[in-house]
Design an enzyme around this catalytic site. Structure first.
Site, PDB file in Angstrom:
ATOM      1  N   ASP A   1      28.542 -17.988   1.253  1.00  0.00           N
ATOM      2  CA  ASP A   1      27.369 -18.592   0.507  1.00  0.00           C
ATOM      3  C   ASP A   1      27.891 -19.477  -0.403  1.00  0.00           C
ATOM      4  O   ASP A   1      28.995 -19.213  -0.813  1.00  0.00           O
ATOM      5  CB  ASP A   1      26.509 -17.452  -0.087  1.00  0.00           C
ATOM      6  CG  ASP A   1      25.266 -17.736  -0.849  1.00  0.00           C
ATOM      7  OD1 ASP A   1      24.594 -18.826  -0.427  1.00  0.00           O
ATOM      8  OD2 ASP A   1      24.869 -17.183  -1.790  1.00  0.00           O
ATOM      9  N   GLU A   2      27.185 -20.387  -0.998  1.00  0.00           N
ATOM     10  CA  GLU A   2      27.617 -21.445  -1.973  1.00  0.00           C
ATOM     11  C   GLU A   2      28.879 -22.180  -1.737  1.00  0.00           C
ATOM     12  O   GLU A   2      29.829 -22.194  -2.451  1.00  0.00           O
ATOM     13  CB  GLU A   2      27.634 -20.854  -3.425  1.00  0.00           C
ATOM     14  CG  GLU A   2      26.436 -19.923  -3.935  1.00  0.00           C
ATOM     15  CD  GLU A   2      25.166 -21.110  -4.408  1.00  0.00           C
ATOM     16  OE1 GLU A   2      25.444 -22.363  -4.315  1.00  0.00           O
ATOM     17  OE2 GLU A   2      24.226 -20.697  -4.885  1.00  0.00           O
TER      18      GLU A   2
ATOM     19  N   ARG B   1      15.251 -27.689 -11.127  1.00  0.00           N
ATOM     20  CA  ARG B   1      14.985 -26.477 -11.625  1.00  0.00           C
ATOM     21  C   ARG B   1      13.453 -26.611 -12.058  1.00  0.00           C
ATOM     22  O   ARG B   1      13.079 -25.466 -12.408  1.00  0.00           O
ATOM     23  CB  ARG B   1      15.906 -26.355 -12.974  1.00  0.00           C
ATOM     24  CG  ARG B   1      17.356 -26.267 -12.806  1.00  0.00           C
ATOM     25  CD  ARG B   1      17.907 -25.359 -11.948  1.00  0.00           C
ATOM     26  NE  ARG B   1      18.033 -26.001 -10.683  1.00  0.00           N
ATOM     27  CZ  ARG B   1      18.309 -25.556  -9.224  1.00  0.00           C
ATOM     28  NH1 ARG B   1      18.012 -24.445  -9.157  1.00  0.00           N
ATOM     29  NH2 ARG B   1      18.788 -26.336  -8.388  1.00  0.00           N
TER      30      ARG B   1
ATOM     31  N   LYS C   1      17.158 -20.692   0.964  1.00  0.00           N
ATOM     32  CA  LYS C   1      18.470 -20.511   1.247  1.00  0.00           C
ATOM     33  C   LYS C   1      18.858 -19.101   1.883  1.00  0.00           C
ATOM     34  O   LYS C   1      19.328 -18.613   2.739  1.00  0.00           O
ATOM     35  CB  LYS C   1      19.511 -21.073   0.460  1.00  0.00           C
ATOM     36  CG  LYS C   1      21.085 -20.818   0.817  1.00  0.00           C
ATOM     37  CD  LYS C   1      21.867 -21.183  -0.425  1.00  0.00           C
ATOM     38  CE  LYS C   1      21.808 -20.076  -1.345  1.00  0.00           C
ATOM     39  NZ  LYS C   1      22.689 -20.027  -2.491  1.00  0.00           N
ATOM     40  N   THR C   2      18.387 -18.085   0.673  1.00  0.00           N
ATOM     41  CA  THR C   2      18.877 -16.712   0.622  1.00  0.00           C
ATOM     42  C   THR C   2      17.942 -16.111   1.811  1.00  0.00           C
ATOM     43  O   THR C   2      18.592 -15.119   2.629  1.00  0.00           O
ATOM     44  CB  THR C   2      18.357 -16.221  -0.620  1.00  0.00           C
ATOM     45  OG1 THR C   2      19.202 -16.724  -1.786  1.00  0.00           O
ATOM     46  CG2 THR C   2      18.684 -14.564  -0.893  1.00  0.00           C
TER      47      THR C   2
END
Length: 682
Positions: free
Chosen positions: A213-214, A589, A33-34
């Site tokens: 973002d988010e 995670r 994503k980033t």
């Protein structure tokens, strides 16, 4: 830039090169994503778009800093950086230029949450309301754009009428002293934009390209603020994952991302489904689990890493055996050469960390608790420990000072300080002074305070008598005498705090049951040894709540407490779909190895309770379970569908009929109930 774009996969490149119009980048866990959004920002600048006409909003300064650095690293020449900051930083910058439109000076001071509570505390000397609760409710009112007058009119209970009055006092105080709190950094800019059409238009024309973002974590106010900033255009790119929306309890509105395509025209949706973090086995479990949620747009993560180890499901008799097994497993991993930083243990509620911490301490495994306070250092647990210390030794002034007005007994700060000074002047402990100087106490304190102190020392003495007869029964007597759980039930995070108190009560009962010859002193000494830990450093394993783990990743991951009632949490205020999203976050995670753990029993509300394993284990396909839940339909409320006879309609309701789903569909004003298998989504 062409070379940079080539490093993206097809979906990432599609998202990065989309310039105009509204776009939703649905970025799955570990999907880059980033990298995608920083490349998109760099791409916009490489086209010659003025950096000053771009605005990128995030939820943390760390994320903003990292994104700015990465984006600027891709651009060879740029005279000045684009504005990339948190929502609240943007609000602060905006107010510095425009707060005078509210009749305020731009020399305002921003106050933090502690400052806010101190101000409120100065108004609440004559009320039993907890400052934390008042602060939380005022924050809720403000972010819901409810003025004090409206809050008063809507208040049905006396306590909420009192809060509305305090809200009015607080707002008058901060305006008079030119203070701005955290909520104001969003509320005041929105009010200014609402009242000034020309300013609203010029701000929107200035920021022609906005990226968020988010986005799944935005609340209603942030959405409204974005609508104002996009009033002259719809060049809004939002990035997020509806399957990782886990902050509903603090105001995040998942509808913002689910209904984005309805809020703006001709929305382009790009799904980032290639996962660069986890193995096939881990992603299969995550995909199967989240597929049971109805409130989602829908995507399927695909691993670029291939196959790995099978997910292990650990079944333990109780939480102590669970923690022993996990501690031994972790020790073995570290001895085999695994870096402790690559190992983590997650849990749904913080109370579960107690047995885990003890297991790690016994195996001498240093750990960092991320984003939380260690069990024995939590305020509510320290309160109970302080009561036990005073019962064991009434002359323990340190502990007396902590609990003398907790729960609140109507003792003012001045009264307490006067009593402490008098005790020291008399060369007595505080307890001795209160018990032996009743006449002086009535002079030093108000009648109500003197009565409260008399009751306090009487209850301590009573508890000592209870201890002599039955140490095991002390816990019930403590709660009956001092009502700590009732006190904490009025706090904004009451469920968590009461769970921690219950966990501690259960620990005490279990210790006395196992060691009937031991007393409170022995228990406290044992506790001091268990909670004592060497200085920790960064080369430790991590333990944390699932909420705190968001955005992190670990080679070896353990998730504990997968039982009904613990994970998922069940009861008032719980949302099973958000609980399932938490499960999805937890599983994703893990990079290489994942262990999911459940126990046959735990201490629950101060009693040992038999438990059944979590439905999530069954839903994720990692084991059989007693709860059988069918997967949901892909249709949801608001979808446009087509029927071969009735034509195009919009779904207004979805319900379950046996193994099929029934849809209520509005066909041009006529509502019909149709089975899902007879329509297709448009």
């Amino acid at each position: 830039m062409k070379q940079i774009l080539q490093s993206l996969n097809e979906a990432q490149m599609d998202a990065a090169m989309c310039v105009d119009g509204p776009i939703l980048i649905l970025a799955g866990a570990g999907s880059g994503k980033t990298k995608t959004i920083t490349t998109r920002l760099a791409y916009l600048l490489s086209l010659g778009i003025d950096p000053a006409s771009t605005l990128t909003l995030t939820f943390s300064n760390k994320a903003a800093s990292e994104m700015r650095e990465r984006a600027m690293g891709m651009i060879q020449a740029c005279n000045y950086p684009p504005l990339l900051c948190t929502f609240h930083k943007f609000g602060l910058l905006f107010l510095k230029f425009h707060i005078e439109k509210l009749g305020r000076k731009n020399s305002f001071v921003v106050i933090d949450n502690d400052d806010k509570k101190r101000i409120l505390k100065s108004f609440t000397t004559n009320t039993e309301l907890s400052t934390g609760m008042v602060s939380s409710e005022i924050s809720r009112y403000k972010t819901s754009l409810i003025e004090p007058k409206v809050a008063w009119e809507k208040a049905e209970q006396k306590s909420y009428q009192a809060i509305a009055k305090l809200y009015e006092q607080y707002e008058n105080y901060i305006a008079m002293n030119n203070l701005v709190d955290f909520d104001d950094l969003l509320v005041l800019p929105y009010k200014i934009l609402c009242d000034n059409d020309e300013l609203c238009r010029s701000m929107s024309e200035r920021y022609q390209y906005i990226m968020v973002d988010e986005y799944q974590d935005t609340n209603e106010l942030q959405y409204k603020l974005l609508r104002k900033l996009c009033s002259t255009h719809e060049n809004l790119c939002v990035v997020g994952d509806d399957d990782q929306s886990i902050y509903g309890w603090r105001g995040a509105n998942i509808k913002n991302i689910l209904e984005f395509h309805e809020s703006f025209n001709n929305v382009k949706i790009v799904k980032l489904e290639k996962n660069y973090r986890s193995t096939n086995q881990i992603l299969k479990a995550a995909n199967e689990l989240i597929d049971h949620n109805r409130g989602r747009i829908g995507k399927v993560l695909e691993s670029t890493k291939g196959d790995g180890n099978v997910i292990e499901v650990m079944d333990s008799h109780d939480e102590n055996i669970e923690s022993q097994h996990i501690a031994k497993r972790i020790k073995k991993l570290i001895q085999s050469g695994v870096n402790p930083r690559d190992i983590a243990v997650l849990y749904r509620i913080n109370a579960l960390s107690r047995s885990l911490e003890e297991g790690l301490n016994k195996e001498q495994i240093p750990y960092n608790m991320v984003g939380g306070v260690k069990f024995y250092e939590r305020a509510e647990v320290k309160d109970v420990i302080s009561y036990l210390r005073v019962i064991a030794n009434p002359n323990d002034d340190f502990s007396i000072k902590r609990i003398i007005n907790r729960p609140k007994r109507g003792l003012g700060k001045v009264t307490i300080e006067r009593i402490i000074k008098s005790a020291y002047d008399n060369q007595q402990s505080i307890y001795e002074y209160i018990t032996q100087n009743e006449a002086k106490i009535e002079i030093d304190a108000t009648k109500k305070a003197a009565l409260a102190l008399k009751e306090f020392v009487y209850n301590i003495a009573h508890m000592q008598e209870v201890q002599e007869h039955s140490t095991y029964d002390m816990i019930d007597a403590i709660d009956e005498c001092f009502a700590l759980k009732e006190y904490y039930s009025n706090q904004p995070d009451s469920l968590e705090r009461i769970s921690n108190i219950d966990e501690f009560y259960g620990l005490f009962r279990d210790y006395i049951k196992q060691n009937p010859q031991m007393g409170v002193d022995d228990f406290l000494n044992e506790l001091a040894l268990q909670s004592d830990q060497d200085q920790i450093d960064s080369e430790n394993i991590s333990i944390m709540s699932i909420h705190a783990s968001k955005g992190l990743e670990f080679e070896h991951l353990f998730v504990i407490g997968l039982e009904e009632g613990f994970f998922p949490l069940i009861g008032d205020g719980s949302d099973i779909e958000e609980e399932r999203r938490l499960g999805y976050v937890a599983i994703t995670r893990a990079k290489k190895e994942l262990t999911l753990s459940f126990s046959g029993s735990r201490f629950y509300k101060g009693r040992r309770t038999e438990l059944i394993k979590s439905r999530f284990l069954k839903e994720a396909g990692v084991c059989e379970g007693s709860l059988i839940l069918e997967k949901t339909t892909s249709f949801k409320k608001g979808d446009l569908v087509k029927h071969k006879i009735f034509g195009i309609g919009r779904i207004t309701e979805v319900s379950k009929v046996g193994r099929e789903f029934k849809l209520q569909i509005n066909f041009s004003g006529t509502k019909r109930d149709i089975l899902a298998s007879f329509v297709e989504k448009i």
